[in-house]
Design a protein around this motif. Structure first.
Motif, PDB file in Angstrom:
ATOM      1  N   ASP A  44       0.845  -1.181   0.000  1.00 35.02           N
ATOM      2  CA  ASP A  44       0.000   0.000   0.000  1.00 35.02           C
ATOM      3  C   ASP A  44       0.883   1.235   0.000  1.00 35.02           C
ATOM      4  O   ASP A  44       1.688   1.423   0.890  1.00 35.02           O
ATOM      5  CB  ASP A  44      -0.907  -0.030   1.235  1.00 35.02           C
ATOM      6  N   THR A  45       0.768   2.074  -1.001  1.00 32.92           N
ATOM      7  CA  THR A  45       1.578   3.285  -1.098  1.00 32.92           C
ATOM      8  C   THR A  45       0.669   4.492  -0.978  1.00 32.92           C
ATOM      9  O   THR A  45      -0.369   4.559  -1.607  1.00 32.92           O
ATOM     10  CB  THR A  45       2.338   3.324  -2.433  1.00 32.92           C
ATOM     11  N   THR A  46       1.081   5.476  -0.181  1.00 32.03           N
ATOM     12  CA  THR A  46       0.310   6.684   0.059  1.00 32.03           C
ATOM     13  C   THR A  46       0.731   7.758  -0.934  1.00 32.03           C
ATOM     14  O   THR A  46       1.911   7.895  -1.213  1.00 32.03           O
ATOM     15  CB  THR A  46       0.577   7.180   1.488  1.00 32.03           C
ATOM     16  N   PRO A  47      -0.201   8.539  -1.489  1.00 39.37           N
ATOM     17  CA  PRO A  47       0.187   9.584  -2.436  1.00 39.37           C
ATOM     18  C   PRO A  47       1.018  10.682  -1.773  1.00 39.37           C
ATOM     19  O   PRO A  47       1.017  10.833  -0.565  1.00 39.37           O
ATOM     20  CB  PRO A  47      -1.150  10.159  -2.928  1.00 39.37           C
ATOM     21  N   ALA A  48       1.739  11.432  -2.601  1.00 36.13           N
ATOM     22  CA  ALA A  48       2.580  12.517  -2.100  1.00 36.13           C
ATOM     23  C   ALA A  48       1.727  13.550  -1.371  1.00 36.13           C
ATOM     24  O   ALA A  48       0.530  13.675  -1.596  1.00 36.13           O
ATOM     25  CB  ALA A  48       3.319  13.183  -3.259  1.00 36.13           C
ATOM     26  N   HIS A  69       2.433   2.008  17.484  1.00 38.20           N
ATOM     27  CA  HIS A  69       2.843   2.466  18.815  1.00 38.20           C
ATOM     28  C   HIS A  69       2.794   3.984  18.923  1.00 38.20           C
ATOM     29  O   HIS A  69       2.890   4.529  20.012  1.00 38.20           O
ATOM     30  CB  HIS A  69       4.263   1.965  19.108  1.00 38.20           C
ATOM     31  N   ALA A  70       2.640   4.664  17.798  1.00 44.06           N
ATOM     32  CA  ALA A  70       2.693   6.124  17.805  1.00 44.06           C
ATOM     33  C   ALA A  70       1.338   6.737  17.455  1.00 44.06           C
ATOM     34  O   ALA A  70       0.560   7.074  18.336  1.00 44.06           O
ATOM     35  CB  ALA A  70       3.779   6.596  16.837  1.00 44.06           C
ATOM     36  N   PHE A  71       1.047   6.882  16.177  1.00 46.84           N
ATOM     37  CA  PHE A  71      -0.158   7.573  15.734  1.00 46.84           C
ATOM     38  C   PHE A  71      -1.430   6.862  16.164  1.00 46.84           C
ATOM     39  O   PHE A  71      -2.413   7.501  16.510  1.00 46.84           O
ATOM     40  CB  PHE A  71      -0.146   7.722  14.204  1.00 46.84           C
ATOM     41  N   ASN A  72      -1.405   5.551  16.162  1.00 48.89           N
ATOM     42  CA  ASN A  72      -2.638   4.788  16.365  1.00 48.89           C
ATOM     43  C   ASN A  72      -3.030   4.531  17.807  1.00 48.89           C
ATOM     44  O   ASN A  72      -3.915   3.733  18.061  1.00 48.89           O
ATOM     45  CB  ASN A  72      -2.535   3.444  15.626  1.00 48.89           C
ATOM     46  N   ARG A  73      -2.375   5.187  18.763  1.00 54.28           N
ATOM     47  CA  ARG A  73      -2.796   4.960  20.155  1.00 54.28           C
ATOM     48  C   ARG A  73      -2.589   6.211  20.994  1.00 54.28           C
ATOM     49  O   ARG A  73      -1.682   6.998  20.734  1.00 54.28           O
ATOM     50  CB  ARG A  73      -2.082   3.770  20.769  1.00 54.28           C
ATOM     51  N   PRO A  74      -3.421   6.405  22.024  1.00 57.72           N
ATOM     52  CA  PRO A  74      -3.254   7.544  22.929  1.00 57.72           C
ATOM     53  C   PRO A  74      -1.976   7.394  23.764  1.00 57.72           C
ATOM     54  O   PRO A  74      -1.509   6.281  24.000  1.00 57.72           O
ATOM     55  CB  PRO A  74      -4.482   7.478  23.836  1.00 57.72           C
ATOM     56  N   HIS A  75      -1.428   8.522  24.197  1.00 60.11           N
ATOM     57  CA  HIS A  75      -0.233   8.527  25.032  1.00 60.11           C
ATOM     58  C   HIS A  75      -0.462   9.400  26.262  1.00 60.11           C
ATOM     59  O   HIS A  75      -1.044  10.471  26.161  1.00 60.11           O
ATOM     60  CB  HIS A  75       0.963   9.102  24.259  1.00 60.11           C
ATOM     61  N   THR A  85      -3.776  12.585  28.927  1.00 61.99           N
ATOM     62  CA  THR A  85      -3.598  11.676  27.801  1.00 61.99           C
ATOM     63  C   THR A  85      -3.866  12.448  26.512  1.00 61.99           C
ATOM     64  O   THR A  85      -4.850  13.179  26.421  1.00 61.99           O
ATOM     65  CB  THR A  85      -4.554  10.474  27.910  1.00 61.99           C
ATOM     66  N   THR A  86      -2.976  12.279  25.533  1.00 57.44           N
ATOM     67  CA  THR A  86      -3.158  12.943  24.241  1.00 57.44           C
ATOM     68  C   THR A  86      -3.358  11.890  23.162  1.00 57.44           C
ATOM     69  O   THR A  86      -2.932  10.751  23.293  1.00 57.44           O
ATOM     70  CB  THR A  86      -1.942  13.825  23.873  1.00 57.44           C
ATOM     71  N   SER A  87      -4.017  12.311  22.085  1.00 59.87           N
ATOM     72  CA  SER A  87      -4.299  11.438  20.959  1.00 59.87           C
ATOM     73  C   SER A  87      -4.350  12.291  19.699  1.00 59.87           C
ATOM     74  O   SER A  87      -4.651  13.486  19.762  1.00 59.87           O
ATOM     75  CB  SER A  87      -5.647  10.753  21.182  1.00 59.87           C
ATOM     76  N   PHE A  88      -4.085  11.681  18.549  1.00 57.42           N
ATOM     77  CA  PHE A  88      -4.195  12.407  17.284  1.00 57.42           C
ATOM     78  C   PHE A  88      -5.640  12.473  16.796  1.00 57.42           C
ATOM     79  O   PHE A  88      -5.938  13.217  15.866  1.00 57.42           O
ATOM     80  CB  PHE A  88      -3.300  11.754  16.221  1.00 57.42           C
ATOM     81  N   GLU A  89      -6.529  11.715  17.435  1.00 53.32           N
ATOM     82  CA  GLU A  89      -7.937  11.726  17.056  1.00 53.32           C
ATOM     83  C   GLU A  89      -8.496  13.140  17.194  1.00 53.32           C
ATOM     84  O   GLU A  89      -8.324  13.803  18.218  1.00 53.32           O
ATOM     85  CB  GLU A  89      -8.720  10.763  17.943  1.00 53.32           C
ATOM     86  N   GLY A  90      -9.158  13.619  16.153  1.00 58.66           N
ATOM     87  CA  GLY A  90      -9.782  14.936  16.184  1.00 58.66           C
ATOM     88  C   GLY A  90      -8.848  16.096  15.886  1.00 58.66           C
ATOM     89  O   GLY A  90      -9.281  17.244  15.882  1.00 58.66           O
ATOM     90  N   THR A  91      -7.558  15.826  15.626  1.00 59.30           N
ATOM     91  CA  THR A  91      -6.614  16.917  15.343  1.00 59.30           C
ATOM     92  C   THR A  91      -6.667  17.374  13.893  1.00 59.30           C
ATOM     93  O   THR A  91      -6.209  18.463  13.579  1.00 59.30           O
ATOM     94  CB  THR A  91      -5.162  16.493  15.631  1.00 59.30           C
ATOM     95  N   GLY A  92      -7.194  16.530  13.012  1.00 64.28           N
ATOM     96  CA  GLY A  92      -7.178  16.842  11.587  1.00 64.28           C
ATOM     97  C   GLY A  92      -5.871  16.439  10.914  1.00 64.28           C
ATOM     98  O   GLY A  92      -5.738  16.569   9.701  1.00 64.28           O
ATOM     99  N   THR A 118      -2.986  13.708   9.667  1.00 66.71           N
ATOM    100  CA  THR A 118      -2.888  12.317   9.242  1.00 66.71           C
ATOM    101  C   THR A 118      -1.536  11.766   9.688  1.00 66.71           C
ATOM    102  O   THR A 118      -0.590  12.535   9.939  1.00 66.71           O
ATOM    103  CB  THR A 118      -3.001  12.179   7.715  1.00 66.71           C
ATOM    104  N   ALA A 119      -1.433  10.450   9.755  1.00 68.42           N
ATOM    105  CA  ALA A 119      -0.152   9.824  10.090  1.00 68.42           C
ATOM    106  C   ALA A 119       0.911  10.233   9.084  1.00 68.42           C
ATOM    107  O   ALA A 119       2.061  10.506   9.453  1.00 68.42           O
ATOM    108  CB  ALA A 119      -0.307   8.304  10.134  1.00 68.42           C
ATOM    109  N   ASN A 120       0.560  10.321   7.807  1.00 72.38           N
ATOM    110  CA  ASN A 120       1.535  10.705   6.787  1.00 72.38           C
ATOM    111  C   ASN A 120       2.069  12.117   7.021  1.00 72.38           C
ATOM    112  O   ASN A 120       3.265  12.365   6.872  1.00 72.38           O
ATOM    113  CB  ASN A 120       0.935  10.592   5.389  1.00 72.38           C
TER     114      ASN A 120
END
Length: 131
Positions: free
Chosen positions: A1-5, A51-57, A65-72, A74-76
Motif C-alpha cells: 500500500d503506497t500513500t500519495p505525495a 505504537h505512535a499515531f494509532n494509540r493515545p499517550h 492523555t493525548t491522541s491524534f484523534e480529532g486533530t485533523g 494524518t499519520a503521513n
C-alpha cells in the motif's frame, strides 16, 4: 500500500520541520503492528505507526492523555514532518546509547518523537506523540 505525495495544503501545515512534499510511505503489518517505511535522500526510515499515531499517550509526569484523534492531522503528515526534522541529525545506534528525542511543530501541535539507528543504518522512529 503506497500513500500519495503530500498535497500543497499539507506541505504548508509543516512548520518547525522541513517540508517534504514528495515523500511516500509503504505500510506493512507484522505481528499485529503497523509499520510505515520510506527512503528519502538515500536514508531508509522505519516508523512504528501502531505504537505512535494509532494509540493515545500519557504525557510524561502528568495524568493528561493525548491522541491524534480529532486533530485533523494524518499519520503521513506527522511522519513527513518528523523525517524532515530528524534528517541530518547524528543518531545513536539503538542498544548502544539512549535514543534521540526530538520535537517538531506540525500545524498547531508540538510533536515529540524518539529515534535511533538500527545496525543496518535504517533510522527507526519508535514512538511519537503530541506534547
Amino acid at each position: 500500500d503506497t500513500t500519495p505525495a503530500m498535497s500543497k495544503a499539507e506541505a504548508s501545515m509543516l512548520r518547525g520541520g522541513k517540508s517534504i512534499d514528495n515523500i511516500t510511505f509503504k505500510t506493512e503489518i507484522k505481528s499485529g503492528n503497523t509499520f510505515s517505511s520510506t527512503t528519502f535522500e538515500g536514508v531508509n526510515y522505519r516508523i512504528n505507526r501502531s505504537h505512535a499515531f494509532n494509540r493515545p499517550h500519557k504525557k510524561p509526569n502528568t495524568s493528561v492523555t493525548t491522541s491524534f484523534e480529532g486533530t485533523g492531522l494524518t499519520a503521513n503528515q506527522v511522519e513527513r514532518g518528523i523525517i524532515g526534522n530528524v534528517r541530518g541529525v547524528k543518531l545513536p545506534v539503538l542498544g548502544e546509547g539512549k535514543p534521540y528525542t526530538g520535537n517538531v511543530k506540525i500545524g498547531d501541535f508540538n510533536i515529540q518523537y524518539n529515534a535511533g539507528k538500527l545496525s543496518n543504518g535504517t533510522v527507526n522512529i519508535s514512538n511519537y506523540f503530541i506534547e
